[in-house]
Design a protein around this motif. Structure first.
Motif, PDB file in Angstrom:
ATOM      1  N   MET A  81       0.850  -1.192   0.000  1.00 32.60           N
ATOM      2  CA  MET A  81       0.000   0.000   0.000  1.00 32.60           C
ATOM      3  C   MET A  81       0.882   1.237   0.000  1.00 32.60           C
ATOM      4  SD  MET A  81      -2.712  -1.081   2.972  1.00 32.60           S
ATOM      5  CE  MET A  81      -2.966  -2.831   3.320  1.00 32.60           C
ATOM      6  N   GLN A  82       0.392   2.294  -0.644  1.00 34.06           N
ATOM      7  CA  GLN A  82       1.162   3.531  -0.697  1.00 34.06           C
ATOM      8  C   GLN A  82       0.235   4.732  -0.769  1.00 34.06           C
ATOM      9  OE1 GLN A  82       3.441   4.404  -4.273  1.00 34.06           O
ATOM     10  NE2 GLN A  82       5.067   5.373  -3.087  1.00 34.06           N
ATOM     11  N   THR A  83       0.659   5.822  -0.127  1.00 28.91           N
ATOM     12  CA  THR A  83       0.030   7.120  -0.334  1.00 28.91           C
ATOM     13  C   THR A  83       1.115   8.180  -0.342  1.00 28.91           C
ATOM     14  OG1 THR A  83      -1.738   8.621   0.368  1.00 28.91           O
ATOM     15  CG2 THR A  83      -0.394   7.629   2.113  1.00 28.91           C
ATOM     16  N   PHE A  84       0.875   9.253  -1.075  1.00 30.87           N
ATOM     17  CA  PHE A  84       1.807  10.378  -1.139  1.00 30.87           C
ATOM     18  C   PHE A  84       1.004  11.612  -1.505  1.00 30.87           C
ATOM     19  CE2 PHE A  84       1.905   7.909  -5.077  1.00 30.87           C
ATOM     20  CZ  PHE A  84       1.542   8.850  -6.034  1.00 30.87           C
ATOM     21  N   SER A  85       1.656  12.751  -1.485  1.00 33.43           N
ATOM     22  CA  SER A  85       0.940  13.998  -1.749  1.00 33.43           C
ATOM     23  C   SER A  85       1.807  14.907  -2.597  1.00 33.43           C
ATOM     24  CB  SER A  85       0.564  14.685  -0.432  1.00 33.43           C
ATOM     25  OG  SER A  85      -0.175  15.857  -0.683  1.00 33.43           O
ATOM     26  N   SER A  86       1.735  14.704  -3.893  1.00 33.14           N
ATOM     27  CA  SER A  86       2.421  15.600  -4.821  1.00 33.14           C
ATOM     28  C   SER A  86       1.400  16.107  -5.833  1.00 33.14           C
ATOM     29  CB  SER A  86       3.595  14.886  -5.501  1.00 33.14           C
ATOM     30  OG  SER A  86       3.181  13.663  -6.062  1.00 33.14           O
ATOM     31  N   ASP A  87       0.940  15.232  -6.711  1.00 33.59           N
ATOM     32  CA  ASP A  87      -0.145  15.602  -7.620  1.00 33.59           C
ATOM     33  C   ASP A  87      -1.476  15.062  -7.110  1.00 33.59           C
ATOM     34  OD1 ASP A  87       0.418  12.949  -7.948  1.00 33.59           O
ATOM     35  OD2 ASP A  87       0.323  12.977 -10.139  1.00 33.59           O
ATOM     36  N   SER A  88      -1.559  14.801  -5.824  1.00 36.39           N
ATOM     37  CA  SER A  88      -2.741  14.191  -5.225  1.00 36.39           C
ATOM     38  C   SER A  88      -2.963  14.800  -3.846  1.00 36.39           C
ATOM     39  CB  SER A  88      -2.540  12.677  -5.106  1.00 36.39           C
ATOM     40  OG  SER A  88      -1.326  12.407  -4.437  1.00 36.39           O
ATOM     41  N   PRO A  89      -4.188  14.738  -3.322  1.00 38.01           N
ATOM     42  CA  PRO A  89      -4.441  15.328  -2.001  1.00 38.01           C
ATOM     43  C   PRO A  89      -3.807  14.506  -0.893  1.00 38.01           C
ATOM     44  CG  PRO A  89      -6.385  14.169  -2.788  1.00 38.01           C
ATOM     45  CD  PRO A  89      -5.413  14.181  -3.928  1.00 38.01           C
ATOM     46  N   PRO A  90      -3.491  15.135   0.242  1.00 36.80           N
ATOM     47  CA  PRO A  90      -2.998  14.364   1.384  1.00 36.80           C
ATOM     48  C   PRO A  90      -4.101  13.479   1.947  1.00 36.80           C
ATOM     49  CG  PRO A  90      -3.414  16.630   2.032  1.00 36.80           C
ATOM     50  CD  PRO A  90      -3.604  16.571   0.548  1.00 36.80           C
ATOM     51  N   SER A  91      -3.700  12.463   2.699  1.00 38.36           N
ATOM     52  CA  SER A  91      -4.658  11.524   3.287  1.00 38.36           C
ATOM     53  C   SER A  91      -4.695  11.714   4.799  1.00 38.36           C
ATOM     54  CB  SER A  91      -4.262  10.083   2.949  1.00 38.36           C
ATOM     55  OG  SER A  91      -4.310   9.868   1.553  1.00 38.36           O
ATOM     56  N   ASN A  92      -5.903  11.720   5.355  1.00 40.85           N
ATOM     57  CA  ASN A  92      -6.094  11.906   6.787  1.00 40.85           C
ATOM     58  C   ASN A  92      -7.177  10.965   7.295  1.00 40.85           C
ATOM     59  OD1 ASN A  92      -4.501  14.598   7.410  1.00 40.85           O
ATOM     60  ND2 ASN A  92      -5.617  14.947   5.500  1.00 40.85           N
ATOM     61  N   HIS A  93      -7.044  10.577   8.573  1.00 38.66           N
ATOM     62  CA  HIS A  93      -8.048   9.723   9.210  1.00 38.66           C
ATOM     63  C   HIS A  93      -8.186   8.412   8.426  1.00 38.66           C
ATOM     64  CE1 HIS A  93      -8.733  13.517  11.136  1.00 38.66           C
ATOM     65  NE2 HIS A  93      -9.250  14.047  10.039  1.00 38.66           N
TER      66      HIS A  93
END
Length: 255
Positions: free
Chosen positions: A126-138
Motif C-alpha cells: 500500500m502507498q500514499t503520497f501527496s504531490s499531484d494528489s491530495p494528502p490523506s487523513n483519518h
C-alpha cells in the motif's frame, strides 16, 4: 437455489451498474453515496483487472484481482472503504497493490500478495503520497495480509517530505492487526511527514532490517503490542525530527 442465484445476480448488478464503468480492463467507480447510505459495490468474488474509485461515501467489497495493472486498486475520494478483496501480483507501473488518497478511508480484511520490484519498481503493498494528489487523513488500515511483498507493506508520505507539494498535512493513521511480510525493502512500514500514527497489534514477518521507520517530522506516533520476527534486528527506527510526542519501544536504529 433459484433464490440464491437471484441474490447473487442482484449483488453483482450493483457492482456493474452504469456507475461502475469499465475503463479499459479496469473497473471505474464514479458514483458515490451519502453519509446515511454509502454506495456499496459488492463483487461476490468476481474477478476484475483493477479498480479505480473516484467518488465519496463508497464501499468496495469482495473482488478478486489476479495480475491486475498496478496499482491493483486506486482510491481517490473521502469516506471510502475497501474490504474483503484479494489482489495478487500487480503488473506494470510501480507494482503497488493499493494506492489511496483522501480522508476517512478504511482498508480492511484484504489480502495483497506477490508485489515485485522487477524492472526498477518499488512495489509496495500500500502507498500514499501527496504531490499531484491530495494528502490523506483519518485512515484506518486493519486486518489486512500483505504477503510476499518485495517493497514495503505501507509507504506513507506527507506533503512536506521534500517531494510533496507542500499543501496541507497527512495525519491520523491507525495501522492495526495486519500481517506484513517484506522481502527486499529495509523496513516494513515507512512514514515520512505523517503525524499521529498509531501502530498496534501487527505481525512483522522476517525480511527487513527494521519493522517501522519514522522520519521527516512524523511526530506523535504511538507504537505498541506488535509482534516482530526474531530475525528483524530493530523494531523501530526514528530520526530526531520525529521524536516529539513519540510513545512506544525504545528506538534502536535509524529510520
Amino acid at each position: 437455489m433459484r433464490a440464491l442465484a437471484l441474490a447473487v445476480t442482484a449483488v453483482l448488478a450493483v457492482a456493474f451498474a452504469p456507475s461502475a464503468q469499465a475503463a479499459g480492463p479496469r473497473l471505474h467507480l464514479t458514483a458515490g453515496g451519502t453519509p446515511d447510505q454509502p454506495r456499496v459495490y459488492s463483487g461476490g468474488g468476481q474477478s476484475v483487472r483493477g479498480i479505480d474509485v473516484d467518488a465519496d461515501w463508497v464501499v468496495v467489497d469482495g473482488f478478486t484481482l489476479d495480475r491486475p495493472s498496478a496499482p491493483g486498486v486506486e482510491i481517490r475520494g473521502n469516506h471510502v472503504t475497501l474490504r474483503n478483496t484479494r489482489i495478487t501480483a500487480p503488473q506494470g507501473g510501480d507494482g503497488d497493490g493499493i494506492r489511496f488518497f483522501g480522508d476517512y478511508l478504511a482498508i480492511e480484511h484484504n489480502t495483497i500478495s506477490r508485489t515485485s520490484n522487477r524492472d526498477g519498481a518499488h512495489a509496495d503493498c500500500m502507498q500514499t503520497f501527496s504531490s499531484d494528489s491530495p494528502p490523506s487523513n483519518h485512515v484506518r488500515i486493519e486486518g489486512n495480509r500483505c504477503e510476499k511483498i518485495d517493497n514495503m507493506c505501507l509507504m506513507a508520505e506527507g506533503p512536506n517530505d521534500g517531494e510533496g507539494d507542500g499543501k496541507g498535512h497527512t495525519t491520523d493513521f491507525l495501522i492495526k492487526d495486519n500481517f506484513c511480510e517484506t522481502l527486499v525493502a529495509s523496513q516494513t512500514l515507512m512514514f515520512e511527514d505523517v503525524q499521529q500514527a498509531t501502530i498496534t497489534g501487527n505481525a512483522f514477518a522476517a525480511g527487513p532490517d527494521h519493522a517501522i521507520g519514522l522520519a521527516i517530522h512524523s511526530t506523535g506516533a504511538r507504537v505498541e503490542g506488535n509482534r516482530v520476527d526474531p530475525s528483524i534486528p530493530c523494531e523501530l527506527g526514528i530520526d530526531d525530527s520525529s521524536r516529539e510526542g513519540y510513545a512506544g519501544p525504545e528506538p534502536a536504529c535509524a529510520p
